[in-house]
Scaffold this motif. Structure first.
Motif, PDB file in Angstrom:
ATOM      1  N   SER A 248     -14.953  29.537 -45.076  1.00 38.64           N
ATOM      2  CA  SER A 248     -14.304  28.489 -45.679  1.00 38.64           C
ATOM      3  C   SER A 248     -15.433  27.964 -46.409  1.00 38.64           C
ATOM      4  O   SER A 248     -16.795  27.960 -46.134  1.00 38.64           O
ATOM      5  N   THR A 249     -15.256  27.357 -47.877  1.00 30.12           N
ATOM      6  CA  THR A 249     -16.111  26.625 -48.350  1.00 30.12           C
ATOM      7  C   THR A 249     -15.290  25.183 -48.947  1.00 30.12           C
ATOM      8  O   THR A 249     -14.155  25.404 -49.077  1.00 30.12           O
ATOM      9  N   HIS A 250     -16.354  24.169 -49.340  1.00 32.45           N
ATOM     10  CA  HIS A 250     -15.816  23.180 -49.909  1.00 32.45           C
ATOM     11  C   HIS A 250     -16.944  22.697 -50.854  1.00 32.45           C
ATOM     12  O   HIS A 250     -17.937  22.669 -50.626  1.00 32.45           O
ATOM     13  N   VAL A 251     -16.579  22.654 -52.271  1.00 35.08           N
ATOM     14  CA  VAL A 251     -17.521  22.208 -53.222  1.00 35.08           C
ATOM     15  C   VAL A 251     -17.070  20.759 -53.676  1.00 35.08           C
ATOM     16  O   VAL A 251     -16.031  20.448 -54.010  1.00 35.08           O
ATOM     17  N   LEU A 252     -18.172  19.680 -53.734  1.00 38.64           N
ATOM     18  CA  LEU A 252     -17.993  18.489 -54.119  1.00 38.64           C
ATOM     19  C   LEU A 252     -18.749  18.272 -55.199  1.00 38.64           C
ATOM     20  O   LEU A 252     -20.169  18.610 -55.129  1.00 38.64           O
ATOM     21  N   ASP A 253     -18.411  17.454 -56.224  1.00 36.51           N
ATOM     22  CA  ASP A 253     -19.581  16.867 -57.340  1.00 36.51           C
ATOM     23  C   ASP A 253     -19.908  15.903 -57.047  1.00 36.51           C
ATOM     24  O   ASP A 253     -19.350  14.667 -56.776  1.00 36.51           O
TER      25      ASP A 253
ATOM     26  N   ALA B 262     -14.782  19.345 -56.464  1.00 32.71           N
ATOM     27  CA  ALA B 262     -15.063  20.214 -57.659  1.00 32.71           C
ATOM     28  C   ALA B 262     -13.902  21.475 -57.743  1.00 32.71           C
ATOM     29  O   ALA B 262     -14.118  22.514 -57.107  1.00 32.71           O
ATOM     30  N   PRO B 263     -12.794  21.161 -58.519  1.00 32.83           N
ATOM     31  CA  PRO B 263     -11.809  22.516 -58.395  1.00 32.83           C
ATOM     32  C   PRO B 263     -12.240  23.419 -59.499  1.00 32.83           C
ATOM     33  O   PRO B 263     -13.134  23.026 -60.645  1.00 32.83           O
ATOM     34  N   GLY B 264     -11.616  24.542 -59.530  1.00 32.81           N
ATOM     35  CA  GLY B 264     -11.491  25.602 -60.443  1.00 32.81           C
ATOM     36  C   GLY B 264     -12.826  26.495 -60.453  1.00 32.81           C
ATOM     37  O   GLY B 264     -13.233  26.967 -61.455  1.00 32.81           O
ATOM     38  N   ILE B 265     -13.658  26.331 -59.448  1.00 31.71           N
ATOM     39  CA  ILE B 265     -14.963  27.116 -59.324  1.00 31.71           C
ATOM     40  C   ILE B 265     -14.650  28.481 -58.892  1.00 31.71           C
ATOM     41  O   ILE B 265     -14.252  28.591 -57.654  1.00 31.71           O
ATOM     42  N   GLN B 266     -15.024  29.403 -59.481  1.00 28.41           N
ATOM     43  CA  GLN B 266     -14.953  31.093 -58.978  1.00 28.41           C
ATOM     44  C   GLN B 266     -16.079  31.130 -58.013  1.00 28.41           C
ATOM     45  O   GLN B 266     -17.281  30.844 -57.997  1.00 28.41           O
TER      46      GLN B 266
ATOM     47  N   THR C   2     -11.696  27.550 -56.001  1.00 31.95           N
ATOM     48  CA  THR C   2     -11.651  26.257 -55.212  1.00 31.95           C
ATOM     49  C   THR C   2     -10.339  25.513 -55.850  1.00 31.95           C
ATOM     50  O   THR C   2     -10.152  25.321 -56.999  1.00 31.95           O
ATOM     51  N   ASP C   3      -9.636  24.955 -54.853  1.00 33.39           N
ATOM     52  CA  ASP C   3      -8.263  24.219 -55.250  1.00 33.39           C
ATOM     53  C   ASP C   3      -8.565  22.983 -55.822  1.00 33.39           C
ATOM     54  O   ASP C   3      -9.634  22.565 -55.945  1.00 33.39           O
ATOM     55  N   ASP C   4      -7.512  22.119 -55.892  1.00 34.98           N
ATOM     56  CA  ASP C   4      -7.694  20.790 -56.472  1.00 34.98           C
ATOM     57  C   ASP C   4      -8.562  19.996 -55.457  1.00 34.98           C
ATOM     58  O   ASP C   4      -9.190  18.866 -55.757  1.00 34.98           O
ATOM     59  N   ASP C   5      -8.635  20.447 -54.126  1.00 34.70           N
ATOM     60  CA  ASP C   5      -9.445  19.681 -53.258  1.00 34.70           C
ATOM     61  C   ASP C   5     -11.071  20.008 -53.212  1.00 34.70           C
ATOM     62  O   ASP C   5     -11.847  20.002 -52.424  1.00 34.70           O
ATOM     63  N   GLY C   6     -11.221  21.085 -53.976  1.00 37.96           N
ATOM     64  CA  GLY C   6     -12.524  21.683 -54.154  1.00 37.96           C
ATOM     65  C   GLY C   6     -12.831  22.668 -53.103  1.00 37.96           C
ATOM     66  O   GLY C   6     -13.913  23.273 -52.658  1.00 37.96           O
ATOM     67  N   ARG C   7     -11.811  23.174 -52.268  1.00 36.24           N
ATOM     68  CA  ARG C   7     -11.717  23.940 -51.099  1.00 36.24           C
ATOM     69  C   ARG C   7     -11.174  25.314 -51.292  1.00 36.24           C
ATOM     70  O   ARG C   7     -10.286  25.827 -52.035  1.00 36.24           O
ATOM     71  N   ILE C   8     -11.887  26.310 -50.414  1.00 33.82           N
ATOM     72  CA  ILE C   8     -11.123  27.707 -50.311  1.00 33.82           C
ATOM     73  C   ILE C   8     -11.252  27.665 -48.852  1.00 33.82           C
ATOM     74  O   ILE C   8     -12.216  27.968 -48.215  1.00 33.82           O
TER      75      ILE C   8
END
Length: 114
Positions: A7-12, A19-23, A44-50
């Motif tokens: 899994s991953t989680h992207v934070l700005d 960070a939503p919408g990152i391919q 990434t979803d609205d919470d920046g997660r996949i």
């Protein structure tokens, strides 16, 4: 045969928000080490997660996650240095692997999460 989840989680880090919408694409190293094959992807979803990047799981091996960060910053109207971030890591035991990305226009960091 080993099969680990990923899994991953992207934070700005500048805005202090997900960070939503990152391919995101996951690749596995094949052959002599310079060849890579795509085995999974998501956005990434609205919470920046996949939560599950590779539905069939990961065997032991070397993998790369590539984040399309340039498009994210372009949509936000922010000039950025990195058009993508590639994180290469090794799976050597059966477990859940969480690879988060802390992102800003001119820097990034990551760690092996849980």
């Amino acid at each position: 045969m080993m099969a680990s989840s990923l899994s991953t989680h992207v934070l700005d880090a500048v805005e202090g928000v997900p960070a939503p919408g990152i391919q995101v694409e996951v690749l596995t190293q094949t052959g002599a080490g310079s060849d890579w094959e795509s085995i999974g992807s998501g956005v990434t979803d609205d919470d920046g997660r996949i939560p599950r990047l590779v539905p069939d799981g990961l065997p032991a091996g070397t993998f790369r996650i590539v984040f399309a960060t340039g498009a994210y910053f372009e949509r936000a109207g922010v000039r950025a240095f990195y058009p993508e971030v590639a994180i290469t890591f090794v799976v050597d035991e059966e477990r859940h692997y969480h690879v988060p990305l802390l992102l800003s226009p001119f820097a990034y960091s990551t760690y092996r999460g849980s």
